[in-house]
Structures are given as structure tokens and as C-alpha cells.
Design a protein around this motif. Structure first.
Motif, PDB file in Angstrom:
ATOM      1  N   ASP A 125      41.448  38.753  38.773  1.00 39.12           N
ATOM      2  CA  ASP A 125      40.597  39.780  39.368  1.00 39.12           C
ATOM      3  C   ASP A 125      40.417  39.561  40.865  1.00 39.12           C
ATOM      4  O   ASP A 125      39.406  39.975  41.441  1.00 39.12           O
ATOM      5  CB  ASP A 125      39.223  39.788  38.684  1.00 39.12           C
ATOM      6  N   ASP A 126      41.393  38.957  41.494  1.00 43.64           N
ATOM      7  CA  ASP A 126      41.310  38.643  42.924  1.00 43.64           C
ATOM      8  C   ASP A 126      41.459  39.922  43.761  1.00 43.64           C
ATOM      9  O   ASP A 126      42.516  40.549  43.733  1.00 43.64           O
ATOM     10  CB  ASP A 126      42.416  37.647  43.286  1.00 43.64           C
ATOM     11  N   PRO A 127      40.418  40.305  44.539  1.00 44.14           N
ATOM     12  CA  PRO A 127      40.528  41.513  45.353  1.00 44.14           C
ATOM     13  C   PRO A 127      41.125  41.262  46.730  1.00 44.14           C
ATOM     14  O   PRO A 127      41.476  42.208  47.434  1.00 44.14           O
ATOM     15  CB  PRO A 127      39.064  41.957  45.486  1.00 44.14           C
ATOM     16  N   ILE A 128      41.227  40.006  47.138  1.00 43.08           N
ATOM     17  CA  ILE A 128      41.694  39.673  48.484  1.00 43.08           C
ATOM     18  C   ILE A 128      43.192  39.389  48.484  1.00 43.08           C
ATOM     19  O   ILE A 128      43.944  39.887  49.322  1.00 43.08           O
ATOM     20  CB  ILE A 128      40.907  38.468  49.041  1.00 43.08           C
ATOM     21  N   VAL A 129      43.618  38.559  47.553  1.00 44.91           N
ATOM     22  CA  VAL A 129      45.045  38.289  47.356  1.00 44.91           C
ATOM     23  C   VAL A 129      45.385  38.760  45.937  1.00 44.91           C
ATOM     24  O   VAL A 129      45.269  38.003  44.980  1.00 44.91           O
ATOM     25  CB  VAL A 129      45.374  36.800  47.536  1.00 44.91           C
ATOM     26  N   PRO A 130      45.742  40.028  45.775  1.00 42.73           N
ATOM     27  CA  PRO A 130      45.962  40.581  44.438  1.00 42.73           C
ATOM     28  C   PRO A 130      47.027  39.829  43.654  1.00 42.73           C
ATOM     29  O   PRO A 130      47.975  39.270  44.220  1.00 42.73           O
ATOM     30  CB  PRO A 130      46.405  42.025  44.732  1.00 42.73           C
ATOM     31  N   THR A 131      46.865  39.837  42.349  1.00 40.97           N
ATOM     32  CA  THR A 131      47.752  39.098  41.451  1.00 40.97           C
ATOM     33  C   THR A 131      49.236  39.402  41.650  1.00 40.97           C
ATOM     34  O   THR A 131      50.061  38.485  41.555  1.00 40.97           O
ATOM     35  CB  THR A 131      47.347  39.377  39.988  1.00 40.97           C
ATOM     36  N   PHE A 161      44.001  33.037  35.582  1.00 43.56           N
ATOM     37  CA  PHE A 161      42.714  32.932  34.905  1.00 43.56           C
ATOM     38  C   PHE A 161      42.031  34.298  34.855  1.00 43.56           C
ATOM     39  O   PHE A 161      41.693  34.880  35.888  1.00 43.56           O
ATOM     40  CB  PHE A 161      41.811  31.933  35.630  1.00 43.56           C
ATOM     41  N   ALA A 162      41.830  34.798  33.626  1.00 39.14           N
ATOM     42  CA  ALA A 162      41.134  36.066  33.447  1.00 39.14           C
ATOM     43  C   ALA A 162      39.674  35.919  33.862  1.00 39.14           C
ATOM     44  O   ALA A 162      39.049  34.880  33.641  1.00 39.14           O
ATOM     45  CB  ALA A 162      41.230  36.501  31.984  1.00 39.14           C
ATOM     46  N   GLY A 163      39.149  36.974  34.485  1.00 39.38           N
ATOM     47  CA  GLY A 163      37.741  36.963  34.869  1.00 39.38           C
ATOM     48  C   GLY A 163      37.437  36.195  36.132  1.00 39.38           C
ATOM     49  O   GLY A 163      36.278  36.104  36.532  1.00 39.38           O
ATOM     50  N   GLU A 164      38.466  35.653  36.784  1.00 35.14           N
ATOM     51  CA  GLU A 164      38.250  34.919  38.032  1.00 35.14           C
ATOM     52  C   GLU A 164      38.792  35.729  39.202  1.00 35.14           C
ATOM     53  O   GLU A 164      39.803  36.411  39.089  1.00 35.14           O
ATOM     54  CB  GLU A 164      38.950  33.560  37.991  1.00 35.14           C
ATOM     55  N   GLY A 165      38.089  35.623  40.345  1.00 34.74           N
ATOM     56  CA  GLY A 165      38.497  36.346  41.534  1.00 34.74           C
ATOM     57  C   GLY A 165      39.173  35.440  42.538  1.00 34.74           C
ATOM     58  O   GLY A 165      39.992  34.583  42.185  1.00 34.74           O
ATOM     59  N   HIS A 166      38.801  35.586  43.800  1.00 38.02           N
ATOM     60  CA  HIS A 166      39.467  34.836  44.859  1.00 38.02           C
ATOM     61  C   HIS A 166      39.008  33.388  44.925  1.00 38.02           C
ATOM     62  O   HIS A 166      39.760  32.531  45.368  1.00 38.02           O
ATOM     63  CB  HIS A 166      39.225  35.526  46.196  1.00 38.02           C
ATOM     64  N   GLY A 167      37.793  33.134  44.521  1.00 37.65           N
ATOM     65  CA  GLY A 167      37.305  31.763  44.421  1.00 37.65           C
ATOM     66  C   GLY A 167      36.902  31.495  42.985  1.00 37.65           C
ATOM     67  O   GLY A 167      36.092  32.238  42.416  1.00 37.65           O
ATOM     68  N   PHE A 168      37.454  30.490  42.370  1.00 38.09           N
ATOM     69  CA  PHE A 168      37.150  30.236  40.962  1.00 38.09           C
ATOM     70  C   PHE A 168      35.698  29.773  40.831  1.00 38.09           C
ATOM     71  O   PHE A 168      35.265  28.836  41.504  1.00 38.09           O
ATOM     72  CB  PHE A 168      38.101  29.179  40.404  1.00 38.09           C
ATOM     73  N   ARG A 169      34.946  30.419  39.944  1.00 39.92           N
ATOM     74  CA  ARG A 169      33.509  30.186  39.832  1.00 39.92           C
ATOM     75  C   ARG A 169      33.094  29.449  38.566  1.00 39.92           C
ATOM     76  O   ARG A 169      32.147  28.681  38.587  1.00 39.92           O
ATOM     77  CB  ARG A 169      32.764  31.531  39.889  1.00 39.92           C
ATOM     78  N   ARG A 170      33.773  29.736  37.462  1.00 38.57           N
ATOM     79  CA  ARG A 170      33.346  29.125  36.208  1.00 38.57           C
ATOM     80  C   ARG A 170      33.674  27.641  36.193  1.00 38.57           C
ATOM     81  O   ARG A 170      34.762  27.223  36.631  1.00 38.57           O
ATOM     82  CB  ARG A 170      34.029  29.813  35.023  1.00 38.57           C
ATOM     83  N   ALA A 171      32.755  26.842  35.654  1.00 38.04           N
ATOM     84  CA  ALA A 171      32.939  25.386  35.635  1.00 38.04           C
ATOM     85  C   ALA A 171      34.187  24.995  34.860  1.00 38.04           C
ATOM     86  O   ALA A 171      34.911  24.073  35.257  1.00 38.04           O
ATOM     87  CB  ALA A 171      31.705  24.712  35.044  1.00 38.04           C
ATOM     88  N   ASP A 172      34.461  25.698  33.761  1.00 31.50           N
ATOM     89  CA  ASP A 172      35.630  25.336  32.972  1.00 31.50           C
ATOM     90  C   ASP A 172      36.925  25.649  33.717  1.00 31.50           C
ATOM     91  O   ASP A 172      37.917  24.912  33.594  1.00 31.50           O
ATOM     92  CB  ASP A 172      35.613  26.035  31.608  1.00 31.50           C
ATOM     93  N   THR A 173      36.925  26.709  34.529  1.00 29.38           N
ATOM     94  CA  THR A 173      38.114  27.029  35.318  1.00 29.38           C
ATOM     95  C   THR A 173      38.339  25.983  36.394  1.00 29.38           C
ATOM     96  O   THR A 173      39.471  25.511  36.601  1.00 29.38           O
ATOM     97  CB  THR A 173      37.973  28.411  35.975  1.00 29.38           C
TER      98      THR A 173
END
Length: 230
Positions: A163-169, A191-203
Motif C-alpha cells: 500500500d505504498d503511496p510514495i514508491v508504488p509496488t 507486505f499487505a497492509g504496509e505503506g512506505h514505512g513499515f509500522r506493524r511490529a511483526d513486519t
């Protein structure tokens, strides 16, 4: 490590990600290449129209000098970066012979496509880093790592948020396809549900684990347990 931005900077403060590496016996060099803020206007403007040149040269030179000083094994130098730092990683692998492995997280692979598809906040950011479009269209192509995949010989780990809006997949997937076409060893993990900076601890934890295992395989070492001396 090559920081993102690219006109940001790495600080002298320790970070958890650096501690992850050093606690497992891996040395870290965090490079403030030309264009980084905090060193005056002249240093900042070294990157004007020179993104993909100055950042790559400075990062490679810093690593080479560390090896020449006996502080690192010249055969086991790796480069890692996020976003604009990922661009520096991929360009370094494509245009220098310094690094034996590279890790790019949400890295820019094609400047032209990024200029076309990135979010509005950074829509004209590349004008000062490469040049205005469409006048410098050819330069965008020449600077982009995607145009030089044939020069990559070291293994590459690509990490991408879907879901990266800055550097699209599609930018990451295009680079992966070229690596595959040229027979370059690589791993691509999205990683599904992650954007340009990974936020979830498991990711975040998974990316660190993948990176350590990748470097162990690429550079030929067994990762030391946490707490080992660097």
C-alpha cells in the motif's frame, strides 16, 4: 546504511535497528552522503541535479575507505537503505563493484515512474534532484537503477509495502522482473497492509530477520547470537 530523503540525514544517536546489527556481530557505517542536511548549504547542494551520482559515489567511497583502513572485510561489504536510500542501494549495486549484497526497502527503482505516480506532496521534489520534466526525461532514465540491472551481480533483497503511496509496488515488481530476467540472485518480499514505512511490529521484526538471514547467506557467515561483540 544509506538514509532516505535523500535530503534528510542520519544522526549520531543510536537506533534500535543499528543495535540489532551490532549486537549480532555486524558492523554498521551510517553514511551522510552529499546532499544530507546539517552540514551547510554547499554540502546540501552537492546533490542538486546529481541524485544517483553523488549519493552513490559517497556511499561506495565511505565503505571502501573503511575496508582500506582494516575496519571491514572488503569482500563482505553490504549496503542497505529505505526509500531514497533504497535507490542508492540499487544504483550502487548496478554501477559499482564495492558491495557484495544489497537490501532495498521500498526503494525507488525508476525515477520517471515515481515522478508520474507518487503523491502530490513530493510531485516536484525530483526537479531539484535530477531536473525538470520533460526537459530532462533522458536523464531520468539514465539515472534510474531499473535501466542498469544488467550491471547488478550481487544478490539483492527487496522489501515492499503493498500500500505504498510514495514508491508504488509496480516499481519494485519491475525491478524484480529485471533481476529475474538477468539471472541475478534475489528475494522479493511484499507486505499487505504496509505503506512506505513499515509500522506493524511483526513486519518490522520479520524484515530484520529476513535481512540477517539474507546477509548470512550472501556473505557466507553464520549470524552471531544477540549480544555478540561487533
Amino acid at each position: 546504511m544509506a538514509h532516505g530523503g535523500p535530503t534528510a540525514r542520519s544522526t549520531v544517536l543510536g537506533t534500535a535497528s543499528i543495535a540489532f546489527w551490532t549486537s549480532r556481530g555486524v558492523g554498521v557505517l551510517d553514511v551522510n552522503y552529499g546532499g544530507s542536511t546539517g552540514y551547510g548549504r554547499e554540502y546540501r547542494e552537492r546533490l542538486r541535479d546529481m541524485w544517483g551520482v553523488v549519493d552513490v559515489a559517497d556511499t561506495a567511497l565511505a565503505a571502501r575507505r573503511l575496508a582500506e583502513a582494516g575496519e571491514a572485510d572488503p569482500r563482505r561489504l553490504a549496503v542497505q537503505g529505505h526509500s531514497a536510500g533504497g535507490w542508492t542501494v540499487l544504483a550502487s549495486l548496478a554501477t559499482t563493484d564495492v558491495f557484495a549484497a544489497g537490501i532495498s526497502s521500498c526503494g525507488v527503482t525508476d525515477a520517471r515512474l515515481m515522478a508520474e505516480h507518487t503523491h502530490d506532496f513530493e510531485s516536484r521534489y525530483l526537479d531539484g534532484l535530477i531536473g525538470p520534466l520533460p526537459e530532462t526525461d533522458k536523464l531520468y532514465e539514465e539515472r534510474s537503477p531499473l535501466a542498469h540491472v544488467a550491471g547488478v551481480t550481487a544478490p539483492v533483497l527487496l522489501l515492499q509495502g503493498l500500500d505504498d503511496p510514495i514508491v508504488p509496488t509496480p516499481l519494485a515488481e519491475a525491478f524484480r522482473a529485471e533481476l529475474e530476467r538477468h539471472g541475478v540472485p534475489h528475494q522479493y518480499v511484499a507486505f499487505a497492509g504496509e505503506g512506505h514505512g513499515f509500522r506493524r511490529a511483526d513486519t518490522v521484526a520479520r524484515c530484520l530477520e529476513l535481512s540477517l538471514d539474507f546477509l548470512g547467506d550472501a556473505l557466507g557467515f553464520v549470524p552471531a547470537p544477540a549480544g555478540s561483540p561487533a
